[in-house]
Design a protein around this motif. Structure first.
Motif, mmCIF file in Angstrom:
data_model
loop_
_atom_site.group_PDB
_atom_site.id
_atom_site.type_symbol
_atom_site.label_atom_id
_atom_site.label_comp_id
_atom_site.label_asym_id
_atom_site.label_seq_id
_atom_site.Cartn_x
_atom_site.Cartn_y
_atom_site.Cartn_z
ATOM 1 N N GLU A 170 0.832 -1.206 0.000
ATOM 2 C CA GLU A 170 0.000 0.000 0.000
ATOM 3 C C GLU A 170 0.867 1.256 0.000
ATOM 4 N N LYS A 173 2.004 1.843 -3.533
ATOM 5 C CA LYS A 173 0.892 2.339 -4.346
ATOM 6 C C LYS A 173 0.684 3.832 -4.114
ATOM 7 N N GLU A 174 0.795 4.255 -2.862
ATOM 8 C CA GLU A 174 0.673 5.676 -2.537
ATOM 9 C C GLU A 174 1.785 6.493 -3.198
ATOM 10 N N PHE A 177 0.647 7.341 -6.606
ATOM 11 C CA PHE A 177 -0.378 8.376 -6.558
ATOM 12 C C PHE A 177 0.256 9.759 -6.410
ATOM 13 N N ARG A 178 1.318 9.842 -5.610
ATOM 14 C CA ARG A 178 1.957 11.144 -5.381
ATOM 15 C C ARG A 178 2.839 11.569 -6.548
ATOM 16 N N SER A 181 0.467 12.933 -9.398
ATOM 17 C CA SER A 181 -0.623 13.615 -8.698
ATOM 18 C C SER A 181 -1.540 14.368 -9.650
ATOM 19 N N GLN A 185 -6.692 9.773 -9.605
ATOM 20 C CA GLN A 185 -6.287 8.587 -8.853
ATOM 21 C C GLN A 185 -6.952 7.320 -9.389
#
Length: 376
Positions: A170, A173-174, A177-178, A181, A185
């Motif tokens: 996780e 995965k974040e 996303f960042r 950005s 998402q």
């Protein structure tokens, strides 16, 4: 107009320069990138097992560690089977060596009769050629030893990275996303999910196909009465991980063994024919039914990626070529600017495979439609 052409040329040159820079960086950092890529791909394979353990109440760390240990035990079991069978074969090495020596002498006698040369002349010429290629063989042996050394290093590093990829999935995965950005998402989640599905489908399908091919190979070798049938059948199935050339090497080894241990060359021919039949079944029926169309790639591009991966990363690059190509296809398809490249990587359907007669019929239909429009 000229400014547009100039801008387009600059963009194309920048893309080629970027590609060359990426390839150079990958080649320089291959000792780091190769174990990371193996760890990512294998962690995708172990993720369903890890999630199953978590559903049973295991915490994340214990589930990741248990899945990793089970995978290591499976690999150790396969390695033990191969090593033990190899040791059994070496026990009969003297008998096999004598048969190979007699086979070579028969080949030399046939060659001397065919080309009117004495056996001594053939032996001298062979020794001369072997002497000329000694440096090449030495270089090849050195590269093989280096590959073995790298494999041992990867054997220690890759499991550690697999554990952390499973444990912190996780978190990684974040990270995506960042980094992206500016992209919704949901779009990133969709691309990551497609990459996971493609890799999971490819890896599970590959393992299933290898198992079926191993059984079929072994059955054929047992029918022909070849010793160590299970060993050669499993070994040939494992070599299918190398596309296009693995099945050839896998059939060549038991064929040479049959040629050395059997009294007739028909056994070796039977091995080759049986393996070719298995390859036909695997390519046309087994793989399409099991793997399906999710990881369908252009055969020509796949072949080129196989050789380019070997040039870039050696044997590891040959193994990584197809899964990386499948990942790139998903990424290219997700972006409009690279969608044409994703199209190039995909397997062409039947609509692009037409005969001249079909093309002529299409043109005739188009001409008839044009004539009707003119008359109207």
């Amino acid at each position: 107009m000229q400014e547009q052409i100039k801008d387009r040329s600059i963009r194309n040159a920048a893309r080629l320069l970027t590609l060359a820079l990426i390839v150079t960086i990958c080649y320089v950092l291959q000792s780091i990138l190769v174990p990371i890529l193996f760890a990512v791909i294998l962690s995708v394979l172990l993720l369903p097992l890890c999630e199953r353990f978590e559903k049973w109440g295991f915490n994340r760390a214990f589930a990741s560690l248990t899945a990793l240990i089970l995978a290591i035990l499976v690999l150790v079991g396969i390695g033990y089977l191969i090593v033990s069978q190899t040791l059994n074969i070496t026990e009969d090495a003297s008998d096999i060596a004598n048969k190979i020596k007699s086979l070579i002498m028969r080949i030399l006698e046939w060659t001397s009769d065919k080309f009117n040369m004495s056996t001594n002349e053939l032996i001298q010429r062979a020794e001369s050629e072997m002497g000329n290629s000694a440096s090449t063989i030495g270089g090849f042996a050195t590269s093989v030893l280096n590959s073995i050394g790298n494999s041992l290093a990867y054997g220690l590093l890759v499991p550690i990275m697999i554990f952390f990829f499973l444990y912190y999935r996780e978190f990684f995965k974040e990270f995506f996303f960042r980094v992206f950005s500016a992209t919704p998402q949901g779009k990133i989640e969709e691309v990551l999910s497609k990459i996971y599905d493609v890799l999971q489908n490819y890896l599970v399908g590959l393992i299933s196909v290898m198992g079926i091919v191993a059984v079929l190979n072994t059955i054929g070798l047992m029918i022909l009465g070849i010793e160590y049938a299970w060993f050669f059948g499993i070994l040939a199935a494992m070599l299918t991980i190398f596309p296009y050339v693995g099945i050839f090497i896998g059939s060549l080894i038991p064929a040479l063994f049959a040629l050395a241990t059997k009294d007739s060359a028909w056994y070796a021919l039977g091995v080759v024919l049986w393996f070719q039949l298995v390859q036909t079944l695997e390519g046309n029926f087994i793989t399409p039914k099991i793997v399906g169309g999710k990881a369908s790639l252009n055969p020509l591009v796949s072949l080129l990626s196989f050789f380019l991966g070997g040039m870039l990363f050696g044997i590891s690059g040959m193994i990584l070529a197809l899964p990386l190509l499948a990942m790139l296809k998903v990424i290219f398809d997700a972006m409009p600017s690279t969608a044409p490249y994703g199209f190039l990587l995909s397997e062409p359907d039947d609509s692009y495979i037409v005969t001249q007669q079909q093309i002529r019929k299409r043109k005739e239909k188009e001409n008839k439609k044009k004539q009707k429009r003119k008359q109207e």
